[in-house]
Design a protein around this motif. Sequence first.
Motif, PDB file in Angstrom:
ATOM      1  N   ASN A  57     -15.526 -47.246 -27.009  1.00 53.25           N
ATOM      2  CA  ASN A  57     -16.422 -46.339 -27.680  1.00 53.25           C
ATOM      3  C   ASN A  57     -17.391 -46.921 -29.254  1.00 53.25           C
ATOM      4  O   ASN A  57     -18.855 -46.444 -28.641  1.00 53.25           O
ATOM      5  N   GLN A  60     -20.063 -49.173 -27.541  1.00 53.96           N
ATOM      6  CA  GLN A  60     -21.225 -48.179 -26.349  1.00 53.96           C
ATOM      7  C   GLN A  60     -21.993 -47.626 -27.345  1.00 53.96           C
ATOM      8  O   GLN A  60     -22.720 -47.907 -27.538  1.00 53.96           O
ATOM      9  N   CYS A  61     -21.140 -47.441 -28.663  1.00 50.18           N
ATOM     10  CA  CYS A  61     -22.261 -46.592 -30.055  1.00 50.18           C
ATOM     11  C   CYS A  61     -23.399 -47.407 -30.131  1.00 50.18           C
ATOM     12  O   CYS A  61     -23.715 -47.323 -30.297  1.00 50.18           O
ATOM     13  N   ILE A  64     -26.405 -48.800 -27.962  1.00 53.72           N
ATOM     14  CA  ILE A  64     -26.614 -47.116 -27.938  1.00 53.72           C
ATOM     15  C   ILE A  64     -28.213 -47.804 -29.546  1.00 53.72           C
ATOM     16  O   ILE A  64     -29.004 -47.112 -29.139  1.00 53.72           O
ATOM     17  N   LEU A 127     -26.931 -39.682 -21.950  1.00 56.02           N
ATOM     18  CA  LEU A 127     -27.091 -39.489 -23.157  1.00 56.02           C
ATOM     19  C   LEU A 127     -26.072 -38.341 -23.591  1.00 56.02           C
ATOM     20  O   LEU A 127     -26.521 -37.878 -24.790  1.00 56.02           O
ATOM     21  N   TYR A 130     -24.223 -37.735 -26.672  1.00 61.04           N
ATOM     22  CA  TYR A 130     -24.240 -38.432 -27.983  1.00 61.04           C
ATOM     23  C   TYR A 130     -25.415 -37.727 -29.247  1.00 61.04           C
ATOM     24  O   TYR A 130     -26.323 -37.324 -27.805  1.00 61.04           O
ATOM     25  N   ASP A 131     -24.957 -37.940 -29.736  1.00 60.72           N
ATOM     26  CA  ASP A 131     -27.158 -37.464 -30.461  1.00 60.72           C
ATOM     27  C   ASP A 131     -26.766 -38.596 -31.373  1.00 60.72           C
ATOM     28  O   ASP A 131     -26.152 -39.447 -32.410  1.00 60.72           O
ATOM     29  N   VAL A 132     -28.290 -39.087 -31.014  1.00 63.64           N
ATOM     30  CA  VAL A 132     -29.256 -40.421 -31.945  1.00 63.64           C
ATOM     31  C   VAL A 132     -30.463 -39.924 -32.022  1.00 63.64           C
ATOM     32  O   VAL A 132     -31.105 -39.287 -31.590  1.00 63.64           O
ATOM     33  N   VAL A 190     -25.746 -42.718 -34.541  1.00 64.19           N
ATOM     34  CA  VAL A 190     -25.246 -42.809 -32.989  1.00 64.19           C
ATOM     35  C   VAL A 190     -23.973 -41.873 -33.636  1.00 64.19           C
ATOM     36  O   VAL A 190     -22.837 -42.607 -34.369  1.00 64.19           O
ATOM     37  N   LYS A 192     -21.288 -40.032 -31.370  1.00 64.81           N
ATOM     38  CA  LYS A 192     -20.059 -39.079 -29.446  1.00 64.81           C
ATOM     39  C   LYS A 192     -19.299 -38.401 -30.241  1.00 64.81           C
ATOM     40  O   LYS A 192     -18.866 -38.786 -30.875  1.00 64.81           O
ATOM     41  N   PRO A 198     -15.961 -37.177 -34.511  1.00 66.73           N
ATOM     42  CA  PRO A 198     -16.895 -37.774 -33.895  1.00 66.73           C
ATOM     43  C   PRO A 198     -15.907 -39.321 -32.770  1.00 66.73           C
ATOM     44  O   PRO A 198     -14.655 -39.170 -33.705  1.00 66.73           O
ATOM     45  N   TYR A 201     -19.257 -43.098 -34.443  1.00 64.67           N
ATOM     46  CA  TYR A 201     -19.876 -43.242 -35.356  1.00 64.67           C
ATOM     47  C   TYR A 201     -20.769 -44.602 -36.491  1.00 64.67           C
ATOM     48  O   TYR A 201     -19.464 -45.544 -36.235  1.00 64.67           O
TER      49      TYR A 201
END
Length: 214
Positions: A57, A60-61, A64, A127, A130-132, A190, A192, A198, A201
């Motif tokens: 995770n 990945q963050c 991104i 996505l 996710y909150d980007v 970012v 997730k 989360p 983060y």
Amino acid sequence: MKSNRFVNLIKKLKKSDNDSGVAMITAMIIGVVVMVFCLLLLMVTYILYSQSTNRVNEMQCKIIAQSGMEALRDEIRDSDSEIHKYLADQIEAGTWLSADAAVVNPGSEAVTELELDLVDRTDSNDLYLYDVKATLSYGLNQSDDDFVLPDIDDDNDGSSGANAGGNVGGNVGGQPAGIGNVTVHIKITVIKGPEDNPLCYITYEADYDEVSFN
């Protein structure tokens, strides 16, 4: 004679009963030890799995965040991009102020930080978990430094950044309709999963010098 045989039979029976009791207790002890060992093995397996999942995770963050920073950098650099035009319009309208201008002449509806949501919620994509978000601010300056993406340490504690520097200057008393040679500070966040708990983060920051919004 018969009495002795009867006594011997009773002794044998008692000895047999004692041996079977010891065997049962031994079996129970071995069973408990094996069960505890299995539980410990399951616990270690779960911990390793949880650490591996958290690591995935986090990676990945980070990917991104870096990809979002690179894409946003290219959009700001391209004068024909929608984001570049949007930022230029916000500056021209006096909605987006530099920190220096906001101190001297703050507007009632003006902000020094613009927040952009980089995930299209109207379309299903990879996505959706996710909150980007990108938070942009800028300052008037003259600098010859170019934008450099900061490296992300593998042992990142949730944030990283780099500042390219620059001397503050320009007309801080007003907000020109078109300005050049500004430093745009970009902060990518970012998240997730849910914000209150989360899965990962990370914040990723950098300065982009020599931006022209003429």
